[in-house]
Design an enzyme around this catalytic site. Structure first.
Site, short mmCIF file in Angstrom:
data_model
loop_
_atom_site.label_atom_id
_atom_site.label_comp_id
_atom_site.label_asym_id
_atom_site.label_seq_id
_atom_site.Cartn_x
_atom_site.Cartn_y
_atom_site.Cartn_z
N LYS A 1 -0.39 -10.48 7.48
CA LYS A 1 -0.14 -9.12 7.96
C LYS A 1 -1.49 -8.51 8.30
O LYS A 1 -2.36 -8.37 7.43
CB LYS A 1 0.56 -8.28 6.89
CG LYS A 1 0.74 -6.81 7.29
CD LYS A 1 1.11 -5.95 6.11
CE LYS A 1 1.17 -4.48 6.53
NZ LYS A 1 1.32 -3.56 5.37
N THR B 1 0.83 -1.20 0.00
CA THR B 1 0.00 0.00 0.00
C THR B 1 0.87 1.25 0.00
O THR B 1 0.64 2.19 -0.78
CB THR B 1 -0.93 -0.01 1.22
OG1 THR B 1 -1.70 -1.21 1.21
CG2 THR B 1 -1.87 1.19 1.18
N ASN B 2 1.87 1.30 0.88
CA ASN B 2 2.77 2.46 0.90
C ASN B 2 3.58 2.57 -0.39
O ASN B 2 4.04 3.66 -0.74
CB ASN B 2 3.72 2.35 2.09
CG ASN B 2 3.09 2.82 3.38
OD1 ASN B 2 3.09 4.00 3.70
ND2 ASN B 2 2.52 1.88 4.13
#
Length: 329
Positions: free
Chosen positions: A184, A60-61
């Site tokens: 995660k 995502t980052n």
């Protein structure tokens, strides 16, 4: 380590424990915003030298949804070259492989393996979410895992999957697959984490928090580490929380955890804040990189001046600790 029963076979290639950085993607300051591989090479080596336990690319980052397939492969090859040049050819790298269809995801898993990733990070599909039954979700992960040349890490982040939120029963069911090795939990649900760690030891199914602001609670609950955007900004301090805990230095770990939690509050506001912090505290200070390389890819816009100021002020609580740790390493 969990004292619960072992409800799956040990995996051939479990995910190593520790703190992982979901690495940001840096772009040239041009209208096309092409990926700046030279800048990413420098940032990668800084993270590794600073003691980060592993790197996650195309998460995502890393703005996975904004990258073309060819760009994803090039980013992975560049990262593998960067760690090899440090004399660490086996350094652990995870790659995001998420897509909406099973067929495309299978192809992305194969391409990630070919480009040098050791594991694939996989979100649940989310297009027309109300049509995705438990059976459909579990079948998706199992089909991809069957076809993937690299082990799969299940990525649960309802904030980017139209609210699709895998529960502990669904994750436990996936854990029995021989090529699904960890999860995660960016849902931040410590109860879910504890239910999973009560059933699985790390070699069977690893359980990782999705940020470092609750790393110690994750570890005390039997979790195996975290994946934290703050690692882009303060890699030494975030990884050191785990290292202190592993060494039994719990009081020191708690002091550092408090600072990490307060600094990570800025990352909770968005990727743009994480990237600006990474420029201010790493790109500007240590790598000599221009601020514009750290902008998100359009259509996302740069932060305004007030947001930049707040981000720096919020993260500064960890700056002195990071500098002292880097000097002492």
């Amino acid at each position: 380590m969990s004292t619960g029963s072992r409800t799956s076979e040990p995996k051939m290639k479990p995910l190593p424990a520790g703190v992982w950085t979901p690495v940001i993607t840096l772009y040239e300051d041009t209208p096309e915003q092409s990926v700046d591989h030279d800048a990413m090479y420098k940032h990668c080596q800084h993270l590794v030298r600073s003691g980060m336990h592993g790197l996650v690319y195309l998460g995502t980052n890393g703005e996975l949804a904004l990258l073309a397939r060819e760009e994803r492969q090039a980013i992975l090859r560049n990262a593998r070259r960067a760690v090899a040049d440090l004399g660490k050819p086996g350094y652990p790298i995870v790659a995001g492989i998420s897509a909406q269809s099973t067929a495309e995801t299978m192809q992305l898993a194969r391409e990630a393996g070919e480009a040098g990733a050791g594991w694939g990070l996989l979100l649940p599909p989310s297009y027309w979410a109300k049509a995705l039954s438990t059976e459909a979700l579990l079948t998706y992960f199992r089909d991809v895992a069957d076809a993937s040349p690299i082990p799969i890490v299940v990525y649960n982040f309802p904030g980017v999957t139209s609210g699709v939120d895998l529960d502990s029963d669904q994750l436990a069911a996936l854990a029995s697959h021989p090529n699904i090795v960890a999860t995660k939990l960016t849902c931040g649900n410590v109860g879910k984490l504890t239910r999973l760690t009560s059933k699985f030891e790390p070699a069977h199914f690893g359980v990782y928090g999705g940020s470092s602001d609750y790393l110690l609670p994750t570890l005390h609950a039997g979790g195996h580490g975290c994946v934290t955007g703050l690692g882009n900004v303060f890699p030494r301090a975030t990884s050191m929380v785990y290292d202190l805990w592993a060494a039994g230095k719990l009081d020191e770990a708690r002091v550092l955890q408090d600072k990490v939690a307060n600094a990570e509050w800025a990352c909770k506001k968005g990727i743009a804040q994480t990237k600006y912090g990474a420029w201010w505290f790493v790109g500007r200070k240590s790598l000599g990189l221009d601020a514009n390389l750290f902008n998100m890819r359009k259509p996302y816009l740069p932060l305004g001046e007030e947001a930049k100021k707040w981000t720096v002020e919020t993260m500064q609580v960890l700056e002195a600790a990071e500098d002292a740790l880097l000097r002492g390493s």
